[in-house]
Design a protein around this motif. Structure first.
Motif, mmCIF file in Angstrom:
data_model
loop_
_atom_site.group_PDB
_atom_site.id
_atom_site.type_symbol
_atom_site.label_atom_id
_atom_site.label_comp_id
_atom_site.label_asym_id
_atom_site.label_seq_id
_atom_site.Cartn_x
_atom_site.Cartn_y
_atom_site.Cartn_z
ATOM 1 N N ALA A 10 -28.653 -28.613 -2.073
ATOM 2 C CA ALA A 10 -28.689 -30.076 -2.058
ATOM 3 C C ALA A 10 -27.473 -30.634 -1.327
ATOM 4 N N GLY A 11 -26.325 -30.002 -1.491
ATOM 5 C CA GLY A 11 -25.119 -30.446 -0.781
ATOM 6 C C GLY A 11 -25.250 -30.307 0.720
ATOM 7 N N SER A 12 -25.859 -29.217 1.162
ATOM 8 C CA SER A 12 -26.054 -29.054 2.609
ATOM 9 C C SER A 12 -27.042 -30.082 3.134
ATOM 10 N N GLY A 13 -28.050 -30.427 2.316
ATOM 11 C CA GLY A 13 -28.993 -31.473 2.708
ATOM 12 C C GLY A 13 -28.320 -32.826 2.805
ATOM 13 N N ALA A 122 -33.462 -41.078 6.417
ATOM 14 C CA ALA A 122 -32.254 -40.314 6.116
ATOM 15 C C ALA A 122 -31.633 -40.752 4.797
ATOM 16 N N SER A 123 -31.605 -42.054 4.553
ATOM 17 C CA SER A 123 -31.003 -42.528 3.304
ATOM 18 C C SER A 123 -31.848 -42.119 2.101
ATOM 19 N N GLN A 127 -30.687 -39.667 -0.930
ATOM 20 C CA GLN A 127 -30.860 -40.045 -2.331
ATOM 21 C C GLN A 127 -31.655 -38.991 -3.093
ATOM 22 N N THR A 128 -32.647 -38.396 -2.472
ATOM 23 C CA THR A 128 -33.426 -37.345 -3.124
ATOM 24 C C THR A 128 -32.549 -36.149 -3.448
ATOM 25 N N ASN A 129 -31.666 -35.782 -2.530
ATOM 26 C CA ASN A 129 -30.748 -34.673 -2.794
ATOM 27 C C ASN A 129 -29.776 -35.006 -3.922
ATOM 28 N N VAL A 130 -29.349 -36.250 -4.011
ATOM 29 C CA VAL A 130 -28.490 -36.677 -5.122
ATOM 30 C C VAL A 130 -29.251 -36.523 -6.441
ATOM 31 N N GLU A 131 -30.510 -36.922 -6.453
ATOM 32 C CA GLU A 131 -31.318 -36.804 -7.668
ATOM 33 C C GLU A 131 -31.541 -35.340 -8.054
#
Length: 148
Positions: A10-13, A122-123, A127-131
């Motif tokens: 998720a961090g790389s995303g 992109a935003s 946000q999906t990766n944050v979730e």
């Protein structure tokens, strides 16, 4: 794959989407810049992504007898940023101080509508990766409370 790998992926995303957002912002900021020659005109830029999984498969010479190791799911890599090859806008404006000797000015090949769609995408991906990270964190916290 362990639950800790979720944070790396998720961090790389998130990092990749940050590059995408910055590139899109640069494109929008330069959308109306003017130049008197083709060589000096800003060209739209787009990031190129690759999954670390496919890179790991290539590095290991993947075949069905030799599957990739557990390190294959490493996330997203930014391979670079490329300039668009689409034609520049050329407009006849003889009164413009940036006009060439024929009276033409050149505008970038940036489509602001496409760039806004890229920015929204992109935003949302960021946000999906944050979730995903928040969900993994919650799962780990709940796993710690199972023994209580």
């Amino acid at each position: 794959m362990s639950l800790n790998d979720v944070f790396k992926i998720a961090g790389s995303g998130m990092s990749a989407q940050s590059v995408r957002l910055n590139t899109t912002a640069s494109n929008i900021a330069n959308a109306d810049s003017v130049s008197s020659s083709v060589d000096q005109t800003y060209r739209a830029r787009q990031p190129v992504f690759a999954t670390a999984f496919s890179q790991a498969m290539e590095d290991q010479g993947f075949n069905y007898d030799n599957p990739p190791s557990d390190d294959a799911g490493l996330g997203v890599k930014v391979l670079g940023v490329v300039e668009s090859e689409s034609p520049l806008r050329q407009e006849y404006e003889p009164g413009n101080p940036m006009a060439n000797e024929d009276g033409y000015v050149f505008y970038p090949n940036v489509n602001v509508v496409e760039e806004m769609a890229n920015m929204m995408s992109a935003s949302r991906s960021f946000q999906t990766n944050v979730e995903v990270m928040n969900t993994a964190k919650s799962m780990m916290q709940r796993a710690l409370t199972l023994g209580q």
